[in-house]
Design an enzyme around this catalytic site. Sequence first.
Site, PDB file in Angstrom:
ATOM      1  N   SER A  95       0.838  -1.198   0.000  1.00 58.70           N
ATOM      2  CA  SER A  95       0.000   0.000   0.000  1.00 58.70           C
ATOM      3  C   SER A  95       0.878   1.255   0.000  1.00 58.70           C
ATOM      4  O   SER A  95       1.648   1.476  -0.901  1.00 58.70           O
ATOM      5  CB  SER A  95      -0.952  -0.030   1.195  1.00 58.70           C
ATOM      6  OG  SER A  95      -1.880   1.008   1.132  1.00 58.70           O
ATOM      7  N   ASP A 229      -2.835   5.977  -3.593  1.00 59.20           N
ATOM      8  CA  ASP A 229      -1.689   5.348  -2.932  1.00 59.20           C
ATOM      9  C   ASP A 229      -1.113   4.277  -3.855  1.00 59.20           C
ATOM     10  O   ASP A 229      -1.522   4.144  -5.013  1.00 59.20           O
ATOM     11  CB  ASP A 229      -2.106   4.768  -1.592  1.00 59.20           C
ATOM     12  CG  ASP A 229      -3.152   3.663  -1.722  1.00 59.20           C
ATOM     13  OD1 ASP A 229      -3.824   3.589  -2.764  1.00 59.20           O
ATOM     14  OD2 ASP A 229      -3.306   2.865  -0.780  1.00 59.20           O
ATOM     15  N   ASP A 231      -1.255   0.933  -4.176  1.00 59.66           N
ATOM     16  CA  ASP A 231      -2.081  -0.121  -4.780  1.00 59.66           C
ATOM     17  C   ASP A 231      -3.430   0.396  -5.257  1.00 59.66           C
ATOM     18  O   ASP A 231      -4.290  -0.387  -5.644  1.00 59.66           O
ATOM     19  CB  ASP A 231      -2.264  -1.302  -3.829  1.00 59.66           C
ATOM     20  CG  ASP A 231      -3.074  -0.968  -2.590  1.00 59.66           C
ATOM     21  OD1 ASP A 231      -2.883   0.132  -2.045  1.00 59.66           O
ATOM     22  OD2 ASP A 231      -3.884  -1.808  -2.162  1.00 59.66           O
ATOM     23  N   ASP A 233      -6.174   1.910  -3.962  1.00 60.00           N
ATOM     24  CA  ASP A 233      -7.491   1.714  -3.343  1.00 60.00           C
ATOM     25  C   ASP A 233      -7.881   2.905  -2.470  1.00 60.00           C
ATOM     26  O   ASP A 233      -8.962   2.920  -1.898  1.00 60.00           O
ATOM     27  CB  ASP A 233      -7.549   0.407  -2.544  1.00 60.00           C
ATOM     28  CG  ASP A 233      -6.638   0.382  -1.330  1.00 60.00           C
ATOM     29  OD1 ASP A 233      -5.764   1.267  -1.199  1.00 60.00           O
ATOM     30  OD2 ASP A 233      -6.774  -0.543  -0.504  1.00 60.00           O
TER      31      ASP A 233
END
Length: 463
Positions: A95, A229, A231, A233
């Site tokens: 993340s 961010d 990843d 999400d």
Amino acid sequence: MPPKFGTSGLRGLVVELTDQIVTDHVRAFLSVCDVGDTLFVGHDLRDSSPALAAVVTDAALDAGVNVVSCGALPTPALALAALNLGAGALMVTGSHIPADRNGLKFYTRMGEITKADETGILGALGQSAKGLVARNSEDLQATERYRDRFIAAFGSKALSGTRLGVYSHSAVGRDVMIEILQGVGAEVIELGRSNIFIPVDTEAVDAGTRAQLRNWAAEHGVDAILSTDGDSDRPLVTDATGTVVVGDVLGQITAALLGADVVVTPVSSNTGVDNGERFAEVIRTRIGSPFVIAAMEAKSGEKVVGYEANGGFLLGYDAKGPTGPLPALMTRDCMLPILGALFAARNGDGIDLAARVAQEPARFTAADRLENVPTERSQDLVARLNADSAVQDDLLGRLSLGRAVALDQTDGMRLTAESGTVIHIRPSGNAPELRLYVEAESPEQAFVTLETGLGVLRGMLGE
């Protein structure tokens, strides 16, 4: 510090995420969680992620579970692909944390794992898992289906006439974000693309990034700047001046746009959602998407949504977009709050996001963290604060906020001062960090209190 399994899955230093540790967690996950006979596997753009994804794939195949390899794609796109086929999923990503760290996010056939699943996985570590011969295949269209979902829901002219900047950096969803925005009619300017991983925390945007966003906004004359961010999400959104719009305000605006009846959000989120009569019910939880999901599941059958202070938005029912259906997706998503806020801010031929934000209740939040603080030290400080009202008043006194009038220990320590300002302190659940959240009646007060508060907390940790 060894890899840690918790609310956001498994996370740790790359050098400590050995093949054996990753394999053990994959085996445990597959042995106790319902993934059917297939696992979708994806990864972000960290240098270490493809190799870790290969370890995940080998472990799943060895356990007799079919694998669909999706390559590099946003976490919500992977979750959507698996959900549509009634399969499990595993995303290799750290993340927003630095590139020397990485992790695994787990999804059952129903969506993101719950706290009960987490307990089961931990209890199953060390068990062997050998199954029938399985097969490995690819799905390279998962990202395209994710893209088409939003274009169908919002329409090809939803943002026509707008000029948007996309801060691409190293986000795995950077390309599909541009495709989605262009697909709904916007002119897009790409900014800051990087081949080196950049850890962007949408909940604690650093001063250098904020300055760069303001400079880009002035230079390119955009209506907004958008990013995510690592990843993809969690959203990062600015208005036309480059000023960051905090994630929980994006959540409030999007929930209202969708006509939600029930909103679920952690105790750290802006209290503006509680004001007015827009929503029939607002439910507060501990911080972390599993807690939000559990509360949303308890409201199954209702028009329920969830969001976090980092901006990740969860859709708990089959909603309707401006031009088409928007099926439920019970995992953090960045694109829905981005599109929702921009569409809600339409003003004639353009958008005015600052004006739309100004329509929300006048409560302003800011958040940041002290990094490289051992979890035990953070926990000790919060325990000391929770146990002693004199220590609480001393902390508020150092911040010139007056005495405490309310204490909430749902997750860490959340103090409301007689001045009306709220401070919330908690150890991070997935990194050696102590997080501070501030809510005040003006953005200036929120940021001043945040900056001062981090210094005070740093001193208290050393006492």
